[in-house]
Design a protein around this motif. Structure first.
Motif, PDB file in Angstrom:
ATOM      1  N   THR A 108       0.863  -1.179   0.000  1.00  0.00           N
ATOM      2  CA  THR A 108       0.000   0.000   0.000  1.00  0.00           C
ATOM      3  C   THR A 108       0.894   1.221   0.000  1.00  0.00           C
ATOM      4  OG1 THR A 108      -0.070  -0.037   2.406  1.00  0.00           O
ATOM      5  CG2 THR A 108      -1.935  -1.028   1.255  1.00  0.00           C
ATOM      6  N   ASP A 153       1.128  -4.672   2.522  1.00  0.00           N
ATOM      7  CA  ASP A 153      -0.313  -4.705   2.783  1.00  0.00           C
ATOM      8  C   ASP A 153      -0.667  -6.053   3.410  1.00  0.00           C
ATOM      9  OD1 ASP A 153      -3.009  -4.477   2.869  1.00  0.00           O
ATOM     10  OD2 ASP A 153      -3.226  -3.703   0.829  1.00  0.00           O
ATOM     11  N   LYS A 177      -4.402  -7.379   3.192  1.00  0.00           N
ATOM     12  CA  LYS A 177      -4.785  -7.869   1.864  1.00  0.00           C
ATOM     13  C   LYS A 177      -4.138  -9.228   1.583  1.00  0.00           C
ATOM     14  CE  LYS A 177      -4.740  -6.577  -2.990  1.00  0.00           C
ATOM     15  NZ  LYS A 177      -3.781  -6.054  -3.955  1.00  0.00           N
ATOM     16  N   GLN A 219      -5.797 -11.960   3.590  1.00  0.00           N
ATOM     17  CA  GLN A 219      -7.103 -12.248   3.005  1.00  0.00           C
ATOM     18  C   GLN A 219      -6.968 -13.155   1.776  1.00  0.00           C
ATOM     19  OE1 GLN A 219      -9.924 -11.449   4.211  1.00  0.00           O
ATOM     20  NE2 GLN A 219     -11.194 -12.147   2.512  1.00  0.00           N
ATOM     21  N   GLU A 220      -6.050 -12.801   0.875  1.00  0.00           N
ATOM     22  CA  GLU A 220      -5.899 -13.587  -0.354  1.00  0.00           C
ATOM     23  C   GLU A 220      -5.337 -14.974  -0.074  1.00  0.00           C
ATOM     24  OE1 GLU A 220      -3.945 -11.571  -3.552  1.00  0.00           O
ATOM     25  OE2 GLU A 220      -5.215  -9.794  -3.317  1.00  0.00           O
ATOM     26  N   GLN A 245     -11.166  -6.361   6.537  1.00  0.00           N
ATOM     27  CA  GLN A 245     -10.876  -7.519   5.677  1.00  0.00           C
ATOM     28  C   GLN A 245     -11.368  -8.823   6.309  1.00  0.00           C
ATOM     29  OE1 GLN A 245      -9.043  -7.402   2.738  1.00  0.00           O
ATOM     30  NE2 GLN A 245      -7.915  -5.492   2.799  1.00  0.00           N
TER      31      GLN A 245
END
Lengths: 254, 421
Positions: A110, A116, A119, A122-123, B228
């Motif tokens: 970011t 990040d 993120k 999450q992925e 998230q």
């Protein structure tokens, strides 16, 4: 399954000085299919894989990816095509957590410089869930704390996360116990069911008969047979591995 | 097998749904990490309490706990912290840098020579002299790193050669300028580095900025994790960490203010420490440093330029050595043929290791430089107050370093057996 091959090698050869490691080998793998690569030690399995991976440069023959001729000269080329190789030693950094390992070298950022983490976490979770990898308690634990099967799963998840079309697994079950082998074979099957082409190298014919759609057999650098597991027996494959008929006998004047 | 079945029982992997872990879950996870040998900052905090306890008892009537001695301790900590911060990076990639003390000395001598005033002097302004010293040492780090990676020689040997060679350079430079080998720093700004103190109100302003900044980052991270749908540590722990930092730092500032105030030199070291902490934890470069330390082959296959990371770490270590060197020179007000000698090298490396950075690479935190430096400086300070002779001091220093290495080796072994590393 007569879909188009994702990867097709035609007549590839590779020699190291006087040693002919691969001679005139044809090899194909298709989307949604698990292709097993078998052969005795020194049969050329690793050389073939390293040729595809861009670690070795193949001396002769043609390579087609999704029908188009390509030249692979470096691992970067392979990655750009969408081919990922999971080596036997997995190459995970023990001190980093699961997320950091899965994103190593391709971290999400970011504002240009900050990692990040949210993120990436999450992925990583999404990828693991999509592969039904359910045995990992937390993606924030160091990889060192994982079992062999879990590490294999992380390595595979890392490979498929980047929209890869072909995943090559080098001896994925070699160091695993029964239950963990089970998990990894299930995972291999799921990859193919997702529409990826999978190449698996293994010495364990039992595993191969369980998971593979086709078997390519190499002996002394040459392709001696291609089998469909449902139409053959383990004895036949063993025979091909140890005494398959060669087009040319190494050492003889051609 | 058994851990796999356990994992099965634990159920499917959970996204956390933006939920907080309960306090119990968090404490359990923490405790099982400790039991597994992932000790974090625990040994160093126990060690610090132990050492302060011992010297507080032995040297109580020698004013160990006086505000004056406490501010002296902060002054002693500054230089070591700066050098140890650089050492952490080199240790993280599994290497060592034995040249830091004398590289730092090359930096401070270069600066001092450039600052010499009068007709024969070079008369550089302080910022140019300091900048030049930092540049020179960073280039020395580049040289070390380049030799180590190009020639594939162990860093131990290359930096040992560096130790000898740079100590020679210090001798040459100092004796060339003055026969006696001592050069006095005349620039008021550089002298002020380790002899000036923050005005009391500024001590509190800096304190407020740091605490608010820490709290803001903490809550920002919680919010972005919640967005998230990731699991978040318990609110209680976040508050505990913020309040804990506020209390400890507040006490530190308050007690310093009862004497001369917070030394500028410790602020300089802390600014660098936080900068490198940020680099190590929040940037790609930092992630790659840990990856190279953990598994260079994995790093290489991930497309990381392993040699470049290595060279950069040696550059950081040399750069921070010059920061520490300048602070130490400023404290003495001069440089001499002895600059960089004594047990500065050992103290700096010991600080990083005592603070919890593993000698085996891959594990450790930048903050360990500060914690370790506190321990090392407390021991030095306490022994100084006690008036022990140097023989005893060396023995005690050796024991402290050995204890730290043993804790490191022990925690590594139990991490290995419990599978955490």
């Amino acid at each position: 399954m007569d879909n188009k091959p994702v990867l097709e090698l035609k007549g590839v050869s590779k020699n190291f000085g006087a040693v002919q490691a691969l001679y005139n080998v044809d090899f194909t793998c298709r989307a949604g299919e698990v292709m097993a690569l078998v052969g005795d030690n020194g049969a050329g399995k690793s050389t073939l894989i390293k040729g595809i991976a861009g670690i070795y440069k193949l001396d002769a023959g043609e390579v087609f990816f999704e029908g188009k001729p390509v030249t692979i000269t470096s691992p970067r080329d392979t990655a750009d095509l969408g081919i990922e190789v999971v080596y036997q030693d997995l190459a995970l950094a023990d001190n980093l957590d699961v997320v950091a390992n899965m994103f190593l070298g391709r971290e999400a950022l970011t504002r240009g410089i900050l990692l990040d983490e949210a993120k990436m976490e999450q992925e990583a979770l999404e990828t693991l869930q999509s592969l039904s990898v359910t045995t990992i308690r937390s993606v924030r634990q160091a990889v060192a704390g994982l079992s062999g099967g879990q590490r294999q799963a992380i390595a595979v998840a890392k490979a498929v996360m980047w929209n890869s079309k072909l995943v090559i697994l080098d001896e994925p079950t070699a160091a695993l116990g029964v239950a963990q082998t089970r998990q990894v074979l299930d995972l291999v099957r799921r990859l193919a069911d997702r529409g990826l082409a999978v190449v698996i190298i293994s010495h364990n014919l039992h595993d191969i008969f369980e998971v593979a759609d086709r078997i390519t057999c190499l002996r002394l650098g040459q392709k001696v047979a291609e089998f469909i597991p449902s139409e053959t027996t383990q004895q036949e494959v063993v025979h091909a591995i140890t005494a398959g008929e060669l087009d040319t006998v190494p050492g003889m004047v051609q | 097998m058994s851990d796999m079945t356990k994992a099965r029982q634990a159920g499917p992997i959970e996204a956390g749904g933006g939920k907080q872990q309960t306090l119990g879950e968090y404490v359990n996870a923490w405790w099982s990490r400790i039991k597994g040998g992932d000790l974090g900052s625990l040994p160093i905090i126990i060690g610090l309490i132990l050492i302060i306890g011992i010297f507080g008892y032995l040297a109580f009537d020698k004013n160990f706990f006086s505000a004056r001695n406490y501010v002296n301790l902060l002054l002693q900590v500054s230089g070591i912290t700066a050098i140890a911060t650089g050492v952490v990076f080199v240790l993280l990639i599994g290497e060592i840098d034995l040249s830091i003390a004398f590289v730092g000395a090359v930096g401070s001598v270069t600066m001092t020579l450039l600052l010499t005033q009068g007709e024969e002097g070079l008369n550089w302004p302080w910022y140019a002299a300091v900048g030049a010293a930092m540049l020179v040492t960073t280039l020395i780090g580049l040289l070390h790193g380049a030799i180590i990676t190009r020639a594939g020689v162990p860093s131990f040997v290359v930096t040992l050669a560096g130790l000898l060679a740079w100590s020679g350079v210090v001798l040459i430079l100092t004796t060339q300028y003055s026969k006696a080998g001592t050069i006095v720093i005349q620039d008021p700004v550089v002298k002020g580095v380790a002899n000036a103190f923050l005005p009391k109100i500024w001590g509190w302003i800096v304190y407020a900025v740091v605490i608010i900044g820490f709290a803001a980052t903490e809550f920002y991270q919680r919010a972005s994790k919640a967005r998230q749908n990731l699991s978040i540590k318990p609110m209680g722990i976040s508050l505990f960490q913020i309040i804990g930092l506020a209390v400890i730092a507040g006490a530190a500032v308050w007690y310093a203010n009862t004497d001369r105030g917070v030394p500028v030199s410790i602020m300089i070291s802390l600014v660098f420490l936080f900068f490198w902490l940020f680099i190590a934890n929040r940037t790609r470069f930092g992630r790659y440093v840990y990856a190279v330390g953990g598994n260079p082959e994995a790093a290489r296959r991930a497309g990381i330029n392993v040699n470049m990371i290595r060279i950069a770490c040696f550059m950081i270590s040399s750069f921070m050595a010059s920061v520490g060197g300048i602070i130490l020179a400023s404290r003495l007000g001069s440089v001499s043929t002895n600059t960089g000698g004594g047990n500065l090298l050992l103290n700096s490396i010991a600080a990083a290791v005592v603070g919890g950075t593993s000698l085996f690479g891959g594990t450790g935190r930048v903050t360990s430089a500060l914690l370790g430096a506190l321990v090392i400086a407390s021991v030095e300070n306490g022994m100084g107050l006690m008036g022990w002779n140097s023989g005893v001091k060396f023995v005690v220093n050796g024991m402290v370093l050995l204890a730290a290495v043993l804790v490191d080796a022990y925690s590594r072994r139990s991490r290995a057996s419990s599978g955490i590393a």
